[in-house]
Design a protein around this motif. Structure first.
Motif, PDB file in Angstrom:
ATOM      1  N   PRO A   7      51.893 -17.990 -45.639  1.00  0.00           N
ATOM      2  CA  PRO A   7      51.977 -19.218 -45.496  1.00  0.00           C
ATOM      3  C   PRO A   7      50.880 -20.274 -45.460  1.00  0.00           C
ATOM      4  O   PRO A   7      49.754 -19.684 -44.978  1.00  0.00           O
ATOM      5  CB  PRO A   7      52.844 -19.295 -44.033  1.00  0.00           C
ATOM      6  N   ALA A   8      50.773 -21.327 -46.096  1.00  0.00           N
ATOM      7  CA  ALA A   8      49.694 -22.252 -46.220  1.00  0.00           C
ATOM      8  C   ALA A   8      50.362 -23.595 -46.811  1.00  0.00           C
ATOM      9  O   ALA A   8      51.443 -23.632 -47.102  1.00  0.00           O
ATOM     10  CB  ALA A   8      48.654 -21.632 -47.258  1.00  0.00           C
ATOM     11  N   THR A   9      49.465 -24.593 -46.505  1.00  0.00           N
ATOM     12  CA  THR A   9      49.755 -26.103 -47.088  1.00  0.00           C
ATOM     13  C   THR A   9      49.632 -25.846 -48.630  1.00  0.00           C
ATOM     14  O   THR A   9      48.733 -25.419 -49.360  1.00  0.00           O
ATOM     15  CB  THR A   9      48.751 -26.772 -46.486  1.00  0.00           C
ATOM     16  N   PRO A  10      50.927 -26.427 -49.103  1.00  0.00           N
ATOM     17  CA  PRO A  10      50.910 -26.458 -50.679  1.00  0.00           C
ATOM     18  C   PRO A  10      49.558 -27.201 -51.135  1.00  0.00           C
ATOM     19  O   PRO A  10      49.149 -28.341 -50.652  1.00  0.00           O
ATOM     20  CB  PRO A  10      52.039 -27.158 -51.124  1.00  0.00           C
ATOM     21  N   GLN A  11      48.950 -26.771 -52.215  1.00  0.00           N
ATOM     22  CA  GLN A  11      48.165 -27.380 -52.793  1.00  0.00           C
ATOM     23  C   GLN A  11      48.167 -27.990 -54.355  1.00  0.00           C
ATOM     24  O   GLN A  11      49.191 -26.992 -55.054  1.00  0.00           O
ATOM     25  CB  GLN A  11      46.598 -26.539 -53.105  1.00  0.00           C
ATOM     26  N   PRO A  12      47.855 -29.066 -54.968  1.00  0.00           N
ATOM     27  CA  PRO A  12      48.014 -29.174 -56.227  1.00  0.00           C
ATOM     28  C   PRO A  12      47.858 -28.073 -57.200  1.00  0.00           C
ATOM     29  O   PRO A  12      46.645 -27.577 -57.188  1.00  0.00           O
ATOM     30  CB  PRO A  12      47.180 -30.502 -56.572  1.00  0.00           C
TER      31      PRO A  12
ATOM     32  N   ILE B  31      54.348 -42.847 -53.892  1.00  0.00           N
ATOM     33  CA  ILE B  31      54.889 -41.571 -53.636  1.00  0.00           C
ATOM     34  C   ILE B  31      54.787 -41.221 -52.065  1.00  0.00           C
ATOM     35  O   ILE B  31      55.483 -40.649 -51.663  1.00  0.00           O
ATOM     36  CB  ILE B  31      54.254 -40.309 -54.430  1.00  0.00           C
ATOM     37  N   ASP B  32      53.631 -41.650 -51.511  1.00  0.00           N
ATOM     38  CA  ASP B  32      53.605 -41.436 -50.179  1.00  0.00           C
ATOM     39  C   ASP B  32      54.071 -42.876 -49.174  1.00  0.00           C
ATOM     40  O   ASP B  32      54.159 -42.888 -48.090  1.00  0.00           O
ATOM     41  CB  ASP B  32      51.961 -41.632 -49.680  1.00  0.00           C
TER      42      ASP B  32
ATOM     43  N   THR C 247      60.368 -32.923 -53.103  1.00  0.00           N
ATOM     44  CA  THR C 247      61.256 -32.215 -52.274  1.00  0.00           C
ATOM     45  C   THR C 247      60.368 -31.846 -51.011  1.00  0.00           C
ATOM     46  O   THR C 247      59.145 -31.843 -51.028  1.00  0.00           O
ATOM     47  CB  THR C 247      61.849 -30.919 -53.064  1.00  0.00           C
ATOM     48  N   PHE C 248      61.091 -31.447 -50.022  1.00  0.00           N
ATOM     49  CA  PHE C 248      60.389 -30.779 -48.814  1.00  0.00           C
ATOM     50  C   PHE C 248      59.516 -29.568 -48.858  1.00  0.00           C
ATOM     51  O   PHE C 248      59.735 -28.744 -49.983  1.00  0.00           O
ATOM     52  CB  PHE C 248      61.510 -30.686 -47.576  1.00  0.00           C
ATOM     53  N   ASP C 249      58.259 -29.746 -48.603  1.00  0.00           N
ATOM     54  CA  ASP C 249      57.181 -28.720 -48.619  1.00  0.00           C
ATOM     55  C   ASP C 249      57.482 -27.488 -47.855  1.00  0.00           C
ATOM     56  O   ASP C 249      56.539 -26.522 -47.774  1.00  0.00           O
ATOM     57  CB  ASP C 249      56.001 -29.433 -48.227  1.00  0.00           C
ATOM     58  N   ASN C 250      58.386 -27.589 -46.967  1.00  0.00           N
ATOM     59  CA  ASN C 250      58.729 -26.304 -46.198  1.00  0.00           C
ATOM     60  C   ASN C 250      58.827 -25.019 -46.742  1.00  0.00           C
ATOM     61  O   ASN C 250      58.357 -23.803 -46.392  1.00  0.00           O
ATOM     62  CB  ASN C 250      59.736 -26.541 -44.887  1.00  0.00           C
ATOM     63  N   VAL C 251      59.558 -25.033 -48.057  1.00  0.00           N
ATOM     64  CA  VAL C 251      59.910 -23.955 -48.866  1.00  0.00           C
ATOM     65  C   VAL C 251      58.605 -23.271 -49.383  1.00  0.00           C
ATOM     66  O   VAL C 251      58.482 -21.949 -49.557  1.00  0.00           O
ATOM     67  CB  VAL C 251      60.851 -24.338 -49.897  1.00  0.00           C
TER      68      VAL C 251
ATOM     69  N   VAL D  45      52.621 -30.577 -58.262  1.00  0.00           N
ATOM     70  CA  VAL D  45      52.039 -31.786 -58.907  1.00  0.00           C
ATOM     71  C   VAL D  45      50.962 -32.542 -58.045  1.00  0.00           C
ATOM     72  O   VAL D  45      49.869 -32.550 -58.094  1.00  0.00           O
ATOM     73  CB  VAL D  45      52.673 -32.642 -59.561  1.00  0.00           C
ATOM     74  N   THR D  46      51.524 -32.718 -56.632  1.00  0.00           N
ATOM     75  CA  THR D  46      50.888 -33.264 -55.564  1.00  0.00           C
ATOM     76  C   THR D  46      51.656 -33.118 -54.280  1.00  0.00           C
ATOM     77  O   THR D  46      52.739 -32.931 -54.429  1.00  0.00           O
ATOM     78  CB  THR D  46      50.533 -34.726 -55.901  1.00  0.00           C
ATOM     79  N   HIS D  47      50.932 -33.098 -53.270  1.00  0.00           N
ATOM     80  CA  HIS D  47      51.352 -33.090 -51.738  1.00  0.00           C
ATOM     81  C   HIS D  47      51.281 -34.016 -51.198  1.00  0.00           C
ATOM     82  O   HIS D  47      49.959 -34.720 -51.061  1.00  0.00           O
ATOM     83  CB  HIS D  47      50.640 -31.697 -51.180  1.00  0.00           C
ATOM     84  N   VAL D  48      52.112 -34.723 -50.480  1.00  0.00           N
ATOM     85  CA  VAL D  48      52.043 -35.666 -49.744  1.00  0.00           C
ATOM     86  C   VAL D  48      52.814 -35.139 -48.122  1.00  0.00           C
ATOM     87  O   VAL D  48      53.859 -34.387 -48.159  1.00  0.00           O
ATOM     88  CB  VAL D  48      53.075 -37.135 -49.947  1.00  0.00           C
ATOM     89  N   GLU D  49      52.273 -35.494 -47.261  1.00  0.00           N
ATOM     90  CA  GLU D  49      52.903 -35.142 -45.606  1.00  0.00           C
ATOM     91  C   GLU D  49      54.530 -34.912 -45.852  1.00  0.00           C
ATOM     92  O   GLU D  49      55.011 -35.795 -45.736  1.00  0.00           O
ATOM     93  CB  GLU D  49      52.432 -36.035 -44.728  1.00  0.00           C
ATOM     94  N   GLY D  50      54.610 -33.541 -45.837  1.00  0.00           N
ATOM     95  CA  GLY D  50      55.843 -33.198 -45.660  1.00  0.00           C
ATOM     96  C   GLY D  50      56.811 -32.957 -46.990  1.00  0.00           C
ATOM     97  O   GLY D  50      57.918 -32.421 -46.908  1.00  0.00           O
ATOM     98  N   TYR D  51      56.257 -33.502 -47.890  1.00  0.00           N
ATOM     99  CA  TYR D  51      56.998 -33.216 -49.196  1.00  0.00           C
ATOM    100  C   TYR D  51      55.870 -32.929 -50.508  1.00  0.00           C
ATOM    101  O   TYR D  51      54.678 -32.867 -50.467  1.00  0.00           O
ATOM    102  CB  TYR D  51      57.250 -34.629 -49.786  1.00  0.00           C
TER     103      TYR D  51
END
Length: 160
Positions: A8-13, A109-110, A68-72, A32-38
């Motif tokens: 598990p890790a924070t998604p990165q572009p 997007i943010d 979409t949500f980043d939790n997956v 493509v990009t990561h925004v807090e929670g998405y």
């Protein structure tokens, strides 16, 4: 099916991930990009075996683009299997939001609300919408004729 180790890790572009779709075949997506929670993700058209996922992207155009949500990804439900950047990065869309009174404004997007839009400009932009991750395998099954196509999938298409 090939075993995929999940950390598990924070998604990165650029992160390439797998979405289980049917039997031993997966859809391949990329952050493509990561925004807090998405995450804004691009999903590619082919169903592949997990072992060939990253290599399947060369020369391919994405078929779906959605927020979409980043939790997956963060929790490893959709395992990350590499990182890949295309020669030309997918542009991050600008959205519209209705502010009353005053009409439509552009929205990043943010969630930052920007300048007012003319009616003509607003027609060309989508509302800032996020989708449940569950829509991705459903849309991929439909794309491959394994399930009915639903009107909601049209809003995910990258070529519209």
């Amino acid at each position: 099916m090939t075993e995929i180790r999940v950390t598990p890790a924070t998604p990165q572009p650029g992160d390439v991930f797998l979405v289980p779709v049917v039997d031993d075949q997966v859809a391949v997506g990329r952050v493509v990009t990561h925004v807090e929670g998405y995450v804004l993700i691009a999903v590619y058209p082919d169903l592949v075996e997990p072992a060939g996922a990253v290599g399947s992207l060369a020369g391919k155009q994405h078929v779906f683009l959605l927020l979409t949500f980043d939790n997956v990804l963060a929790e490893g439900t959709w395992p990350t299997v590499g990182n890949w950047r295309p020669q030309h990065e997918i542009p991050v869309p600008t959205y519209k939001v209705r502010v009353s009174p005053g009409g439509h404004y552009e929205q990043s997007i943010d969630g930052v609300v920007g300048e007012p839009l003319t009616d003509e400009e607003a027609k060309g932009l989508d509302l800032h919408t996020s989708y449940t991750p569950n829509i991705v395998p459903l849309a991929m099954r439909a794309l491959h004729g394994l399930a009915p196509w639903l009107p909601a999938f049209d809003r995910l298409r990258a070529d519209r």
